[in-house]
Design a protein around this motif. Structure first.
Motif, PDB file in Angstrom:
ATOM      1  N   GLY A 106       0.580  -0.670   0.260  1.00 31.71           N
ATOM      2  CA  GLY A 106       0.302  -0.362  -0.371  1.00 31.71           C
ATOM      3  C   GLY A 106       0.823   1.572   0.059  1.00 31.71           C
ATOM      4  N   LYS A 107       2.115   1.579   0.051  1.00 32.38           N
ATOM      5  CA  LYS A 107       3.230   2.476  -0.583  1.00 32.38           C
ATOM      6  C   LYS A 107       2.840   3.719  -1.546  1.00 32.38           C
ATOM      7  CE  LYS A 107       6.332   0.764  -2.518  1.00 32.38           C
ATOM      8  NZ  LYS A 107       5.734  -0.940  -2.460  1.00 32.38           N
ATOM      9  N   THR A 108       2.144   3.420  -2.339  1.00 29.12           N
ATOM     10  CA  THR A 108       1.791   4.765  -3.491  1.00 29.12           C
ATOM     11  C   THR A 108       0.215   4.348  -2.610  1.00 29.12           C
ATOM     12  OG1 THR A 108       2.736   3.239  -5.492  1.00 29.12           O
ATOM     13  CG2 THR A 108       0.939   4.319  -5.827  1.00 29.12           C
ATOM     14  N   THR A 109      -0.413   4.065  -2.203  1.00 28.13           N
ATOM     15  CA  THR A 109      -2.513   4.722  -1.306  1.00 28.13           C
ATOM     16  C   THR A 109      -2.027   5.313  -0.562  1.00 28.13           C
ATOM     17  OG1 THR A 109      -2.814   2.843  -2.838  1.00 28.13           O
ATOM     18  CG2 THR A 109      -3.833   4.233  -1.082  1.00 28.13           C
ATOM     19  N   PHE A 110      -0.951   5.489   0.335  1.00 35.65           N
ATOM     20  CA  PHE A 110      -0.317   5.416   1.689  1.00 35.65           C
ATOM     21  C   PHE A 110       0.162   7.193   1.216  1.00 35.65           C
ATOM     22  CE2 PHE A 110       2.171   6.835   4.813  1.00 35.65           C
ATOM     23  CZ  PHE A 110       1.791   7.279   6.324  1.00 35.65           C
ATOM     24  N   SER A 111       1.233   6.714   0.888  1.00 35.38           N
ATOM     25  CA  SER A 111       1.470   8.095   0.012  1.00 35.38           C
ATOM     26  C   SER A 111       1.556   9.463  -0.690  1.00 35.38           C
ATOM     27  CB  SER A 111       2.917   8.028  -1.058  1.00 35.38           C
ATOM     28  OG  SER A 111       4.033   6.513  -0.306  1.00 35.38           O
ATOM     29  N   GLN A 112       0.273   8.808  -1.534  1.00 34.91           N
ATOM     30  CA  GLN A 112      -0.911   9.957  -2.343  1.00 34.91           C
ATOM     31  C   GLN A 112      -1.696  10.248  -0.979  1.00 34.91           C
ATOM     32  OE1 GLN A 112      -2.734   7.292  -5.314  1.00 34.91           O
ATOM     33  NE2 GLN A 112      -1.495   7.818  -6.683  1.00 34.91           N
ATOM     34  N   MET A 113      -2.160   9.965   0.081  1.00 31.30           N
ATOM     35  CA  MET A 113      -2.825  10.318   0.632  1.00 31.30           C
ATOM     36  C   MET A 113      -2.101  11.441   1.668  1.00 31.30           C
ATOM     37  SD  MET A 113      -4.933   6.759   1.070  1.00 31.30           S
ATOM     38  CE  MET A 113      -5.614   7.201   3.075  1.00 31.30           C
ATOM     39  N   LEU A 114      -0.540  11.557   2.518  1.00 36.27           N
ATOM     40  CA  LEU A 114       0.163  11.371   3.334  1.00 36.27           C
ATOM     41  C   LEU A 114       0.586  12.824   2.043  1.00 36.27           C
ATOM     42  CD1 LEU A 114       1.668  11.517   5.636  1.00 36.27           C
ATOM     43  CD2 LEU A 114       3.331  10.626   4.908  1.00 36.27           C
ATOM     44  N   ALA A 115       0.860  12.718   1.475  1.00 35.60           N
ATOM     45  CA  ALA A 115       1.232  13.851   0.285  1.00 35.60           C
ATOM     46  C   ALA A 115       0.325  14.971   0.239  1.00 35.60           C
ATOM     47  CB  ALA A 115       2.107  13.510  -1.530  1.00 35.60           C
TER      48      ALA A 115
END
Length: 134
Positions: free
Chosen positions: A10-19
């Motif tokens: 879930g790196k990309t999903t998490f990273s997009q949300m965090l960004a």
């Protein structure tokens, strides 16, 4: 911020949300490698690109100096320590991870390698060895 972990956690999903939450720029390393040809060809055995770490780091250096970046990639041992203030290693239960990798069309060999990496803590160990705790 570096977000790392086994493929499918879930790196990309998490990273997009965090960004979005922080007003940072999300950098999906896999996309950049593919789009800009920052690799040395294809590894047919694992159906993946052979990353050229030097080309990638050269490409990202100017962006990273600007700050406010969230970098998302499944490995972390080659990035300069000075680029990151925070390292986040995401984990997933292997049964969920397996289903995600099947949905992505990963070969049995590639699924097995990634599931074993998750079980054996490969990414978290790599992060601990590559970056000083503070």
């Amino acid at each position: 911020i570096l977000v790392t972990g086994t493929p499918g956690v879930g790196k990309t999903t998490f990273s997009q949300m965090l960004a979005e939450e922080l007003g940072f720029t999300h950098i999906n390393v896999g996309e950049i490698v593919r789009e800009r040809g920052l690799h040395d060809g294809r590894n047919e055995e694992f159906d993946s690109l052979e990353l050229n770490e030097d080309k990638l780091c050269d490409e990202l250096e100017a962006l990273m100096i600007e700050g406010k970046k969230i970098v998302d990639f499944h490995t972390c041992d080659f990035f300069p320590e000075r680029w990151f203030h925070v390292i986040v290693v995401l984990r997933a239960a292997t049964e969920h991870l397996y289903d995600r990798l099947v949905a992505r069309g990963y070969s049995e060999k590639k699924r097995t390698e990634n599931i074993e990496a998750e079980i054996m803590n490969v990414v978290i160990d790599e992060a601990r060895e590559s970056y000083r705790p503070e």
